[in-house]
Motif scaffolding. Structure first.
Motif, mmCIF file in Angstrom:
data_model
loop_
_atom_site.group_PDB
_atom_site.id
_atom_site.type_symbol
_atom_site.label_atom_id
_atom_site.label_comp_id
_atom_site.label_asym_id
_atom_site.label_seq_id
_atom_site.Cartn_x
_atom_site.Cartn_y
_atom_site.Cartn_z
ATOM 1 N N ASP A 298 -9.196 9.900 -4.902
ATOM 2 C CA ASP A 298 -10.183 9.121 -5.570
ATOM 3 C C ASP A 298 -11.351 9.886 -5.820
ATOM 4 O O ASP A 298 -11.371 9.572 -6.987
ATOM 5 C CB ASP A 298 -10.814 7.838 -4.323
ATOM 6 N N SER B 246 -3.102 9.191 -4.405
ATOM 7 C CA SER B 246 -4.175 8.541 -3.412
ATOM 8 C C SER B 246 -3.153 6.750 -3.303
ATOM 9 O O SER B 246 -3.146 7.650 -1.359
ATOM 10 C CB SER B 246 -5.367 7.484 -4.276
ATOM 11 N N PRO C 52 -3.863 7.748 -9.277
ATOM 12 C CA PRO C 52 -3.435 6.142 -8.639
ATOM 13 C C PRO C 52 -2.993 6.195 -8.126
ATOM 14 O O PRO C 52 -2.556 5.878 -5.937
ATOM 15 C CB PRO C 52 -3.476 4.766 -9.396
#
Length: 157
Positions: A43, A30, A27
């Motif tokens: 993702d 991303s 995360p």
């Protein structure tokens, strides 16, 4: 580790740790990505990684072993490298750096799953062999997607 079975079990614990660590680290990568296609790829890898954790639980179950991780120094280093790219790179160089870091992770996973799959075969663990083969195929496909992203635009930018 004195036997192939012990090496197999240890390496399985290693990749289980690695996949769980990636579910926490991806995360951040991303969020740092400035390219929509790269963000989508990261993702997608996160979603796939969560599936790999579940598949690995099935591998452990097929071997009558508890699903547990063993600290993976390799993934810790790759995550640290990615954090360094995020901290030190900016703009379009950040995207190229993140993509390269993602491929480093894929290459590690491909090598680990390739070994595990073959060891499962030698040890006669048919269900584990099948599951590990499926994960390996997904890792190779993810790496190919990243290569396509790199050569089709991110590196040129």
């Amino acid at each position: 580790m004195k036997t192939l079975a012990e090496l197999f079990e240890h390496s399985l614990q290693d990749i289980y740790y690695a996949e769980n660590a990636l579910t926490k680290a991806l995360p951040k990568a991303s969020k740092a990505a400035g390219d929509a296609k790269l963000k989508q790829a990261i993702d997608g890898h996160l979603k796939q990684t969560r599936g790999h954790v579940q598949s690995l639980k099935k591998v452990f179950a097929s071997l009558n072993l508890p699903a547990k991780g063993e600290k993976c120094d390799a993934i810790e280093g790759l995550i640290k490298e990615t954090d360094g790219v995020i901290a030190e790179a900016s703009g379009k160089a950040l995207n190229a750096g993140l993509l390269a870091a993602a491929q480093c992770v894929e290459h590690y996973e491909i090598s680990r799953y390739g070994s595990l799959r073959e060891w499962a075969k030698v040890l006669g663990h048919d269900e584990a062999h099948k599951l590990l083969s499926e994960i390996l195929d997904e890792e190779k496909a993810a790496n190919n997607k990243l290569t396509d992203l790199a050569v089709s635009g991110i590196n040129k930018k």
